[in-house]
Design a protein around this motif. Structure first.
Motif, short mmCIF file in Angstrom:
data_model
loop_
_atom_site.label_atom_id
_atom_site.label_comp_id
_atom_site.label_asym_id
_atom_site.label_seq_id
_atom_site.Cartn_x
_atom_site.Cartn_y
_atom_site.Cartn_z
N ASP A 115 0.84 -1.20 0.00
CA ASP A 115 0.00 0.00 0.00
C ASP A 115 0.88 1.26 0.00
OD1 ASP A 115 -2.16 1.66 0.05
OD2 ASP A 115 -2.65 1.35 2.17
N ASN A 173 3.31 4.28 -2.75
CA ASN A 173 3.47 5.04 -3.99
C ASN A 173 4.93 5.05 -4.40
OD1 ASN A 173 0.68 6.39 -4.54
ND2 ASN A 173 1.08 6.79 -2.37
N TYR A 174 5.13 5.13 -5.71
CA TYR A 174 6.46 5.12 -6.31
C TYR A 174 6.64 6.45 -7.05
CZ TYR A 174 10.46 3.14 -8.89
OH TYR A 174 11.71 2.89 -9.40
N TYR A 175 7.67 7.20 -6.69
CA TYR A 175 7.93 8.49 -7.33
C TYR A 175 9.28 8.41 -8.04
CZ TYR A 175 4.46 10.00 -3.86
OH TYR A 175 3.34 10.11 -3.09
N LYS A 222 4.55 9.17 -11.16
CA LYS A 222 4.02 8.65 -9.91
C LYS A 222 3.13 7.46 -10.19
CE LYS A 222 0.98 9.88 -6.04
NZ LYS A 222 0.13 10.95 -5.43
N SER A 223 3.30 6.42 -9.39
CA SER A 223 2.46 5.23 -9.56
C SER A 223 2.12 4.67 -8.19
CB SER A 223 3.18 4.17 -10.40
OG SER A 223 4.40 3.78 -9.78
N TYR A 224 0.98 3.97 -8.13
CA TYR A 224 0.52 3.37 -6.88
C TYR A 224 0.70 1.85 -6.97
CZ TYR A 224 -2.73 1.43 -3.47
OH TYR A 224 -3.28 0.69 -2.45
N GLU A 227 -0.03 -1.94 -4.67
CA GLU A 227 -0.54 -2.65 -3.50
C GLU A 227 0.56 -3.46 -2.83
OE1 GLU A 227 -3.86 -5.01 -4.53
OE2 GLU A 227 -5.18 -3.30 -5.00
#
Length: 482
Positions: A211, A213-215, A233-235, A237
């Protein structure tokens, strides 16, 4: 040595070694409790744990030894007074100073031993313990992650808010900066939870993030677009990072390459380090002063100054002499110069403050070695006469009195040293303050015990009040009768 000196010394030594052993055991348990959670259940050999305890124990001696001398002195001399042995000595013409003479030489020897211990044994133990902890942290990556700060583990810098689980494998509020070919933190990951998963049969440690985020900051080829600072930016799980621990698992537990702390240094090495830090600090101040002066532009004033034969009156502002456009340019340039100077001042202030704090720590470490030896001597002259005054042996009242006195001595030293690190007071005064406070107390108690006076005479507090009331006529003197 006379029979009396031998008897007093024997009684003192029996109590001294018993008290020292008990206090050392208590302090070891209390202090090691802070680290035992990091050692237990981590598949470490018993030999490694024993070495850790052995290397850490000498650091407790500066705390245990003064308290031991104070408590032993109160107990021994309190027992002599309680059993009327001092009364027998005084009836034979032996004063308190004479009874303390043999022990004074013994305490002087203890003080010299304490200085030697602080100068040689403690630095060696500090060197061994810190290097051992570094090696254990390499061997067990979970131990290398300290809560609340960034830690370097493999190819990432990781910060966690909290660790939990039997092996600290569960992480909360994880922030990761990934290392890459570019210098800087261009890839950042944030996750609410994380878990370290590994096996003793594998050289790979998996960090599973959940859970988050990737920046990833993008570096465009067009320099004009870099000012926009684009990023992706990506989310996710669940995201897994695998770290190769093949090099970390081949850790030499005897490696001793880390040697960068004031606790590892002897007096001669501390003096050399202080001299080097002082020189660098003074050079830093001079360089900063020269830099700030050159920023003002005053160095070029004399080169560009061409005074005119006539003068003109200046209004409320020098800018009135220029056109509106020129005045705006001058004001903008001045504002920019001031803001740059303020920013530079803030940066240099933190650098100079850090340098001063480091220098103060080394000076404190130097004076602590001498202060320990003197404190042992001073606390003996506090405890011995105090025991003779209170006339109570055993572990009851002497223990209470000794702990109160020692806590006062210890807390004053702690507060003073913390203030000295920030430069509020001199490191010399901070290190010696608690000992200098105990010195007059020792002189006062020795005088009271020598003259057979109690600790306090309550009547002496009311006598000045009575004399004042008599002068005011509030109370009448009693009539003398034949």
């Amino acid at each position: 040595m006379k029979i009396l000196d031998r008897y007093i010394l024997t009684s003192y030594l029996k109590t001294f070694f018993s008290v020292f052993t008990i206090l050392m055991f208590i302090f070891v348990l209390q202090t090691i409790w802070l680290y035992i959670g990091e050692l237990a259940g981590k598949d470490l050999d018993t030999e490694i744990i024993f070495k850790f305890l052995l290397y850490f124990s000498p650091k407790l001696v500066p705390l245990v030894l003064p308290l031991t001398i104070l408590l032993t002195s109160i107990m021994t001399f309190g027992s002599f007074a309680e059993n009327y042995e001092f009364a027998a000595m005084k009836s034979s013409g032996i004063s308190l100073q004479r009874a303390m003479r043999g022990l004074t030489f013994f305490i002087f020897g203890i003080s010299l031993t304490a200085f030697f211990f602080a100068n040689n044994i403690i630095p060696a133990a500090e060197f061994k313990s810190i290097n051992l902890r570094k090696n254990i942290a390499k061997l067990k990556p979970a131990m290398a992650i300290t809560e609340g700060i960034f830690n370097e583990v493999g190819t990432i810098n990781i910060k966690v808010e909290e660790k939990s689980g039997d092996n600290d494998q569960y992480l909360t509020d994880v922030i990761i900066h990934k290392k890459g070919p570019r210098s800087g933190n261009f890839t950042v990951m944030k996750a609410k939870e994380g878990e370290l998963v590994g096996s003793t049969d594998s050289d790979v440690l998996s960090l599973i993030l959940k859970d988050g985020n990737y920046y990833d900051e993008i570096q465009p080829n067009d320099p004009s677009r870099r000012r926009d600072k684009p990023y992706a930016k990506s989310y996710f799980e669940e995201y897994t990072i695998n770290m190769d621990l093949s090099e970390m698992n081949n850790v030499d537990m005897e490696d001793e390459t880390y040697q960068n702390t004031n606790g590892m240094l002897k007096v001669s090495e501390l003096r050399e380090s202080i001299d080097s830090f002082s020189t660098n600090y003074n050079q830093q101040i001079r360089s900063f002063k020269s830099n700030m002066y050159s920023r003002t532009g005053m160095t070029s004033v004399s080169l560009n100054l061409k005074p005119a034969d006539t003068t003109s009156e200046i209004g409320e502002s020098v800018l009135d002499l220029y056109s509106a456009q020129q005045a705006a340019q001058i004001a903008g340039f001045a504002t920019g110069s001031v803001e740059a100077a303020i920013s530079h001042l803030s940066l240099k202030k933190n650098e100079i403050k850090a340098s001063a704090k480091q220098l103060n720590k080394y000076e404190i470490a130097l004076h602590e070695k001498y202060a320990l030896a003197v404190a042992c001597f001073v606390l003996f002259f506090v405890g011995a006469p105090l025991g003779a005054i209170i006339r109570k042996g055993g572990m009851g009242l002497p223990m209470v009195v000794a702990i109160l006195l020692f806590l006062t001595y210890h807390f004053i030293g702690i507060f003073a040293k913390n203030s000295a690190e920030d430069g509020s007071i001199s490191p010399f005064i901070a290190t010696w303050l608690s000992t200098l406070i105990m010195l007059p107390l020792g002189i006062f108690l020795t005088y009271r015990a020598t003259t057979d006076q109690g600790l306090f005479v309550i009547g002496n507090f009311f006598e000045p009040v009575k004399r004042l009331l008599k002068k005011a006529g509030i109370t009448k003197p009693k009539d003398k009768t034949e």
